[in-house]
Design a protein around this motif. Structure first.
Motif, PDB file in Angstrom:
ATOM      1  N   VAL A   5      33.560  55.538  41.579  1.00 24.06           N
ATOM      2  CA  VAL A   5      32.339  56.351  41.637  1.00 24.06           C
ATOM      3  C   VAL A   5      31.402  55.837  42.724  1.00 24.06           C
ATOM      4  CG1 VAL A   5      30.241  56.983  40.379  1.00 24.06           C
ATOM      5  CG2 VAL A   5      32.454  57.107  39.236  1.00 24.06           C
ATOM      6  N   VAL A   6      31.142  54.518  42.696  1.00 22.46           N
ATOM      7  CA  VAL A   6      30.252  53.937  43.696  1.00 22.46           C
ATOM      8  C   VAL A   6      30.876  54.014  45.087  1.00 22.46           C
ATOM      9  CG1 VAL A   6      29.070  51.826  44.431  1.00 22.46           C
ATOM     10  CG2 VAL A   6      29.143  52.428  42.013  1.00 22.46           C
ATOM     11  N   GLY A   7      32.202  53.800  45.163  1.00 17.93           N
ATOM     12  CA  GLY A   7      32.874  53.837  46.457  1.00 17.93           C
ATOM     13  C   GLY A   7      32.896  55.224  47.070  1.00 17.93           C
ATOM     14  N   CYS A   8      33.345  56.216  46.288  1.00 18.66           N
ATOM     15  CA  CYS A   8      33.410  57.595  46.810  1.00 18.66           C
ATOM     16  C   CYS A   8      32.014  58.152  47.073  1.00 18.66           C
ATOM     17  CB  CYS A   8      34.158  58.494  45.827  1.00 18.66           C
ATOM     18  SG  CYS A   8      35.901  58.115  45.639  1.00 18.66           S
ATOM     19  N   GLY A   9      31.127  57.972  46.064  1.00 16.92           N
ATOM     20  CA  GLY A   9      29.763  58.461  46.255  1.00 16.92           C
ATOM     21  C   GLY A   9      29.051  57.731  47.369  1.00 16.92           C
ATOM     22  N   GLN A  15      23.958  53.378  41.147  1.00 14.92           N
ATOM     23  CA  GLN A  15      23.607  52.299  40.229  1.00 14.92           C
ATOM     24  C   GLN A  15      24.882  51.844  39.519  1.00 14.92           C
ATOM     25  OE1 GLN A  15      19.716  52.936  37.989  1.00 14.92           O
ATOM     26  NE2 GLN A  15      20.271  55.040  38.453  1.00 14.92           N
ATOM     27  N   PRO A  16      25.350  50.627  39.766  1.00 13.42           N
ATOM     28  CA  PRO A  16      26.582  50.166  39.119  1.00 13.42           C
ATOM     29  C   PRO A  16      26.433  49.931  37.623  1.00 13.42           C
ATOM     30  CG  PRO A  16      25.582  48.393  40.400  1.00 13.42           C
ATOM     31  CD  PRO A  16      24.806  49.644  40.712  1.00 13.42           C
ATOM     32  N   SER A  17      25.208  49.739  37.135  1.00 18.12           N
ATOM     33  CA  SER A  17      25.009  49.443  35.718  1.00 18.12           C
ATOM     34  C   SER A  17      25.173  50.679  34.877  1.00 18.12           C
ATOM     35  CB  SER A  17      23.609  48.852  35.505  1.00 18.12           C
ATOM     36  OG  SER A  17      23.344  48.717  34.117  1.00 18.12           O
ATOM     37  N   TRP A  27      35.770  49.630  34.730  1.00 18.14           N
ATOM     38  CA  TRP A  27      35.362  49.017  35.999  1.00 18.14           C
ATOM     39  C   TRP A  27      36.039  49.671  37.196  1.00 18.14           C
ATOM     40  CZ3 TRP A  27      38.620  46.486  39.455  1.00 18.14           C
ATOM     41  CH2 TRP A  27      39.889  46.166  38.998  1.00 18.14           C
ATOM     42  N   VAL A  28      37.307  50.092  37.034  1.00 18.58           N
ATOM     43  CA  VAL A  28      37.988  50.784  38.147  1.00 18.58           C
ATOM     44  C   VAL A  28      37.294  52.097  38.453  1.00 18.58           C
ATOM     45  CG1 VAL A  28      40.133  51.881  38.885  1.00 18.58           C
ATOM     46  CG2 VAL A  28      40.216  49.709  37.656  1.00 18.58           C
TER      47      VAL A  28
END
Length: 307
Positions: A197-201, A259-261, A191-192
């Motif tokens: 990934v979602v934060g930087c991207g 996509q977080p999934s 999860w971290v």
């Protein structure tokens, strides 16, 4: 079951399990890669040797072409080798290196596209200040910032992924070491890493998209105030190529990485990945040169002198 990361070896499933498609895919991807390298390096050389193209716009285009060659070279040669190999194995360090380089160049390309939009904004909305604002030093700083942003993203994401443990069998349902299929193999809670990934991207994509949107909103308002139809067409033509490249690149990268999934369609992601790792780098030189009279004129001049 899990292994120590340093001892891990991954198996890439590749493009297809159908052996009848192996040679056709190899031929197709080889042609695409050859054209990509030829056209992009050709554009780099053309911009370098033609003095009429020594402007900020073509300086950014040169860097975009360089990034496209690097971007494609990270994945395509390994994919071609795997298509002809029965054992599509890659070591942990090789996998991490491929992913790290991929993050750097993908992030840098987003930033370069945003810088190109800013350059067009200054050229159309602030033409009298263009040569002062887009000085050589500022252009160099902008490009350096593009690469530095990619480097920061790489360090944050790669350092987090290397701390994960991966479940056996270490089979990556992809043709290269991409982030989503690697996270799908994680035994430890990722999860971290997913947040990073979602934060930087997301930060890279959102900030670059905001720069592009704000720049083009100002550009379109300025163009609408131009009285002559020919003047409007000329201004629009300088933006059309860049907007096409932006739509293709950002559409595919947002679909893949925001996509977080962990449970997205592998087949769909592979098709999109082929498009932005192989097809878009091949198309960019065409997008920027086919309708660009300055590039055509520079190429014709060089061809006349060489013949």
């Amino acid at each position: 079951m899990e292994n120590s990361s340093t001892e891990t070896k991954f198996i890439l499933l590749g493009m297809t399990a159908n052996h009848q498609l192996t040679l056709p895919l190899f031929g197709l991807f080889f042609v695409i890669y050859f054209i990509t390298v030829l056209w992009n390096l050709g554009l780099v050389v053309l911009i370098q040797v033609s003095h009429r193209l020594h402007t900020p716009m073509y300086f950014f285009l040169l860097n975009l072409s360089f990034l496209d060659v690097c971007f494609s070279s990270i994945t395509t040669p390994k994919t071609l080798a795997n298509l002809l190999s029965q054992l599509q194995e890659v070591s942990f360090f090789a996998c991490m290196a491929q992913m790290a380089l991929f993050i750097i160049f993908a992030s840098a390309e987003c930033n370069v596209l945003a810088s190109m939009a800013y350059d067009r904004y200054i050229a159309i909305c602030r033409p009298l200040l263009y040569h002062i604002t887009m000085s050589r030093v500022r252009c160099l700083l902008l490009v350096a910032g593009c690469y530095f942003g990619g480097l920061l993203n790489m360090v944050a994401v790669t350092s987090s992924i290397t701390q994960l443990s991966f479940c056996q069998p270490h089979i990556i349902s992809h043709f290269f070491c991409d982030i989503p299929p690697l996270l799908a193999l994680a035994c430890s809670d990722p999860w971290v890493t997913q947040i990073l990934v979602v934060g930087c991207g997301g930060f890279t994509l959102v900030t670059s998209v905001l720069v592009i949107l704000v720049s083009y909103m100002s550009i379109f308002m300025t163009i609408m105030d131009i009285p002559s139809v020919s003047g409007k067409k000329k201004a629009f033509s300088t933006c059309a190529s860049h907007l096409t490249a932006v739509a293709l690149y950002y559409g595919t990268t947002m679909y893949t990485y925001l996509q977080p999934s962990r449970h997205g369609s592998q087949a769909g992601n592979q098709m999109v990945s082929v498009f932005y790792t192989m097809v878009i780098p091949m198309l960019n030189p065409l997008i920027y040169s086919l309708r660009n009279q300055e590039v055509k004129a520079a190429l014709n001049k060089i061809l006349r002198y060489s013949l």
